[in-house]
Design a protein around this motif. Sequence first.
Motif, mmCIF file in Angstrom:
data_model
loop_
_atom_site.group_PDB
_atom_site.id
_atom_site.type_symbol
_atom_site.label_atom_id
_atom_site.label_comp_id
_atom_site.label_asym_id
_atom_site.label_seq_id
_atom_site.Cartn_x
_atom_site.Cartn_y
_atom_site.Cartn_z
ATOM 1 N N GLN A 206 0.814 -1.216 0.000
ATOM 2 C CA GLN A 206 0.000 0.000 0.000
ATOM 3 C C GLN A 206 0.849 1.268 0.000
ATOM 4 O OE1 GLN A 206 -3.211 -0.389 -0.418
ATOM 5 N NE2 GLN A 206 -3.034 -2.616 -0.177
ATOM 6 N N THR A 207 2.066 1.165 0.570
ATOM 7 C CA THR A 207 2.874 2.372 0.760
ATOM 8 C C THR A 207 4.282 2.273 0.176
ATOM 9 O OG1 THR A 207 3.756 1.602 2.878
ATOM 10 C CG2 THR A 207 1.663 2.816 2.925
ATOM 11 N N MET A 208 4.733 1.068 -0.130
ATOM 12 C CA MET A 208 6.109 0.780 -0.558
ATOM 13 C C MET A 208 7.129 1.054 0.545
ATOM 14 S SD MET A 208 6.599 -0.824 -3.326
ATOM 15 C CE MET A 208 8.333 -0.606 -3.697
ATOM 16 N N LEU A 395 3.548 -22.340 0.303
ATOM 17 C CA LEU A 395 4.172 -21.138 0.846
ATOM 18 C C LEU A 395 5.462 -20.871 0.084
ATOM 19 C CD1 LEU A 395 3.825 -21.535 4.727
ATOM 20 C CD2 LEU A 395 2.698 -19.834 3.293
ATOM 21 N N GLN A 396 5.603 -19.700 -0.481
ATOM 22 C CA GLN A 396 6.780 -19.332 -1.247
ATOM 23 C C GLN A 396 7.261 -17.940 -0.846
ATOM 24 O OE1 GLN A 396 8.570 -20.985 -3.800
ATOM 25 N NE2 GLN A 396 7.386 -22.834 -3.318
ATOM 26 N N LEU A 397 8.577 -17.802 -0.733
ATOM 27 C CA LEU A 397 9.149 -16.480 -0.548
ATOM 28 C C LEU A 397 8.811 -15.627 -1.763
ATOM 29 C CD1 LEU A 397 11.147 -14.420 0.741
ATOM 30 C CD2 LEU A 397 12.956 -15.562 -0.558
ATOM 31 N N PRO A 398 8.146 -14.479 -1.589
ATOM 32 C CA PRO A 398 7.842 -13.633 -2.749
ATOM 33 C C PRO A 398 9.125 -13.202 -3.457
ATOM 34 C CG PRO A 398 6.591 -12.942 -0.826
ATOM 35 C CD PRO A 398 7.596 -13.926 -0.339
ATOM 36 N N TYR A 399 9.131 -13.337 -4.768
ATOM 37 C CA TYR A 399 10.318 -13.018 -5.571
ATOM 38 C C TYR A 399 10.221 -11.572 -6.027
ATOM 39 C CZ TYR A 399 14.064 -13.801 -8.980
ATOM 40 O OH TYR A 399 15.246 -13.753 -9.685
ATOM 41 N N LEU A 400 11.270 -10.801 -5.778
ATOM 42 C CA LEU A 400 11.250 -9.379 -6.131
ATOM 43 C C LEU A 400 11.657 -9.196 -7.590
ATOM 44 C CD1 LEU A 400 10.730 -6.601 -4.837
ATOM 45 C CD2 LEU A 400 13.208 -6.433 -4.442
ATOM 46 N N ARG A 401 10.807 -8.557 -8.376
ATOM 47 C CA ARG A 401 11.131 -8.284 -9.783
ATOM 48 C C ARG A 401 10.424 -6.999 -10.197
ATOM 49 N NH1 ARG A 401 7.756 -12.698 -13.312
ATOM 50 N NH2 ARG A 401 5.805 -12.525 -12.177
ATOM 51 N N LEU A 444 13.393 6.305 -7.815
ATOM 52 C CA LEU A 444 12.708 5.702 -8.962
ATOM 53 C C LEU A 444 11.244 6.131 -9.063
ATOM 54 C CD1 LEU A 444 14.220 2.090 -8.835
ATOM 55 C CD2 LEU A 444 14.848 3.979 -10.346
ATOM 56 N N GLY A 445 10.698 6.681 -7.983
ATOM 57 C CA GLY A 445 9.303 7.132 -7.990
ATOM 58 C C GLY A 445 8.413 6.175 -7.228
ATOM 59 N N ARG A 446 7.887 6.621 -6.103
ATOM 60 C CA ARG A 446 7.126 5.718 -5.227
ATOM 61 C C ARG A 446 5.896 5.141 -5.914
ATOM 62 N NH1 ARG A 446 7.693 4.884 -0.055
ATOM 63 N NH2 ARG A 446 8.887 6.812 0.209
ATOM 64 N N GLU A 447 5.144 5.963 -6.622
ATOM 65 C CA GLU A 447 3.918 5.463 -7.249
ATOM 66 C C GLU A 447 4.235 4.452 -8.348
ATOM 67 O OE1 GLU A 447 0.717 5.781 -6.363
ATOM 68 O OE2 GLU A 447 1.612 6.719 -4.593
ATOM 69 N N ARG A 448 5.266 4.735 -9.123
ATOM 70 C CA ARG A 448 5.681 3.796 -10.169
ATOM 71 C C ARG A 448 6.104 2.469 -9.547
ATOM 72 N NH1 ARG A 448 11.545 3.438 -12.883
ATOM 73 N NH2 ARG A 448 11.098 2.075 -14.646
ATOM 74 N N GLN A 449 6.885 2.533 -8.485
ATOM 75 C CA GLN A 449 7.366 1.324 -7.827
ATOM 76 C C GLN A 449 6.210 0.545 -7.192
ATOM 77 O OE1 GLN A 449 10.191 1.220 -9.463
ATOM 78 N NE2 GLN A 449 11.271 0.395 -7.690
ATOM 79 N N LYS A 450 5.271 1.262 -6.628
ATOM 80 C CA LYS A 450 4.134 0.598 -5.997
ATOM 81 C C LYS A 450 3.296 -0.147 -7.028
ATOM 82 C CE LYS A 450 0.568 2.940 -4.302
ATOM 83 N NZ LYS A 450 -0.252 3.789 -3.396
ATOM 84 N N ARG A 451 3.057 0.488 -8.169
ATOM 85 C CA ARG A 451 2.292 -0.183 -9.223
ATOM 86 C C ARG A 451 3.008 -1.451 -9.695
ATOM 87 N NH1 ARG A 451 1.530 5.122 -11.085
ATOM 88 N NH2 ARG A 451 3.228 4.849 -12.612
ATOM 89 N N ALA A 452 4.316 -1.344 -9.909
ATOM 90 C CA ALA A 452 5.082 -2.501 -10.369
ATOM 91 C C ALA A 452 5.104 -3.603 -9.318
ATOM 92 C CB ALA A 452 6.496 -2.081 -10.727
ATOM 93 N N TYR A 453 5.260 -3.222 -8.068
ATOM 94 C CA TYR A 453 5.323 -4.216 -6.986
ATOM 95 C C TYR A 453 3.993 -4.958 -6.861
ATOM 96 C CZ TYR A 453 6.303 -6.240 -2.413
ATOM 97 O OH TYR A 453 6.499 -7.118 -1.342
ATOM 98 N N ARG A 454 2.894 -4.221 -6.898
ATOM 99 C CA ARG A 454 1.586 -4.869 -6.803
ATOM 100 C C ARG A 454 1.333 -5.790 -8.005
ATOM 101 N NH1 ARG A 454 -2.025 -3.052 -3.142
ATOM 102 N NH2 ARG A 454 -3.779 -3.524 -4.506
ATOM 103 N N THR A 455 1.759 -5.352 -9.186
ATOM 104 C CA THR A 455 1.614 -6.197 -10.367
ATOM 105 C C THR A 455 2.426 -7.478 -10.216
ATOM 106 O OG1 THR A 455 1.228 -4.287 -11.796
ATOM 107 C CG2 THR A 455 1.961 -6.332 -12.859
ATOM 108 N N SER A 456 3.655 -7.332 -9.723
ATOM 109 C CA SER A 456 4.531 -8.499 -9.595
ATOM 110 C C SER A 456 3.992 -9.508 -8.584
ATOM 111 C CB SER A 456 5.938 -8.064 -9.183
ATOM 112 O OG SER A 456 5.996 -7.669 -7.828
ATOM 113 N N LEU A 457 3.228 -9.031 -7.601
ATOM 114 C CA LEU A 457 2.628 -9.928 -6.603
ATOM 115 C C LEU A 457 1.269 -10.470 -7.040
ATOM 116 C CD1 LEU A 457 3.371 -8.071 -3.231
ATOM 117 C CD2 LEU A 457 4.544 -10.060 -4.162
ATOM 118 N N GLY A 458 0.787 -9.993 -8.182
ATOM 119 C CA GLY A 458 -0.526 -10.428 -8.654
ATOM 120 C C GLY A 458 -1.668 -9.771 -7.917
ATOM 121 N N LEU A 459 -1.433 -8.579 -7.364
ATOM 122 C CA LEU A 459 -2.487 -7.878 -6.604
ATOM 123 C C LEU A 459 -3.282 -6.972 -7.540
ATOM 124 C CD1 LEU A 459 -0.435 -6.884 -3.435
ATOM 125 C CD2 LEU A 459 -2.014 -8.797 -3.702
#
Length: 459
Positions: A206-208, A395-401, A444-459
């Motif tokens: 929600q906040t990065m 259970l899997q460690l979330p992979y950062l990408r 890198l930009g918080r909003e950009r990073q948050k969108r990418a992070y949520r996408t990478s987690l399938g949220l």
Amino acid sequence: MNADQVRLNLHEVKEEFEAATGAKLNIVEVTSDEHFARLISDVTNRVGKYDLSIAGAWWLGELVEGDSIVSYDKYYRDPRFPKWNIDDVLPAPRSQLEYAGRKYMVSNDHDGQVMYYRRDLLADPRHQAAFKQKYGYALGVPRTWDQFRDVAEYFNGKDLNGDGIPDHGLSLHLKVGGYGMFHFMSFSAPFVIGPGNPKLYWFDPQTMKPLLESPGHVRALEVLVDLVRFGPKEMLNWNIGTSWDDFLKGQAALTFTWGDLGGLAQQEGSKVRGKIGTAAIPGTREYYGVAQHRWIKTAQPNQVGNVTGASWAGVISRYSKAPEAAYYLLALMATKEKSMVYAARGWDAVDPGRRFHFLPPDGNAKIEDYLRFGWAEADVRDYSHAYFGNFTNKLQLPYLRIPGTFSYWQALDVRLSEAVTGQLSPEAALKAASIDFEEITIRLGRERQKRAYRTSLGL
């Protein structure tokens, strides 16, 4: 895990590819350190010098979010191309091949970390009796990090290979810049991830805001720092090859690392062929639920799977002048016949991850597929079952990408080194890493990073 080794497979298929397509394959070989920078420079400047790259899985967010590579969805079922089945890929590694519902990486290497142990030492009646007398329970394959610590402590200082020289309880590679931070990811996962917290490990989506200062992360690093005492002091400056060599010489009882070690243990010169057991990364009896703000106890050891590593696999540049030929090459290498050879021979940096790589009852590989490449039967049966369990664990460690992933990981690498060398306490090291993470996110930009992070987690 080394991209430099994957070039062997490209050279092997060169003649077949050129005969089938009429295209000419030019293979550009660079070191791992140069690889990402070369590709990013090429796509950022829209040059199109490289049609494809054997990329690390952590690059995917950066490449897709930067619109630098293309999906192969339209080619996958096209009968003009070699046929391979993405459904053969086990659940955890398959998640790395897609991003936002589209296919980008073609199955090749499937990284994950497991525990290796000396089967002969754990089965020795003398060690079994002495261990039970000292620790009050039976010596066996560690299922928790507490048990792992006891086994490492017990064997540390004993002669483990018969040369009259004291050896070590464990072997790790912890040199800054040598991918040592990957060890902490796999190690710490069961301290943080659990049934009540399956995804909150890296950031608050929600906040990065970084989550590295959680009590679970801190306790994990405290335990890891304690464990380092049972290995040689030199391993603080070891790279991955030196650590593997130490274990292959029979100088350590335990380690946890990638699949490459299982294959290398079967090669000429190994002192542990026929003696190397493989099992899932140990777990914990409680984990810290970030959302619940409390420690949560578990009835059974809380073991968490992982796809830690690069999982080197092909991607197609958006600026490729021959995208169909690029996909043809990657699909050819992904066919069952070739993939089985790559996984079974073990030393070419292509690790198993598809159902036909695993022995029954987990998969449908034949033991002969491995024995012909020199595997000891007991070793490969343990290896196969451990990796299957790791990749099918719910259970899997979330992979950062996400964009900047390696910048985050490099910062973590430096801070972890400061902890294991005693420069900072584990708590202070992770606090410093969190500050580093925040600075990268802001840059890198918080909003950009948050969108990418949520996408990478399938949220």
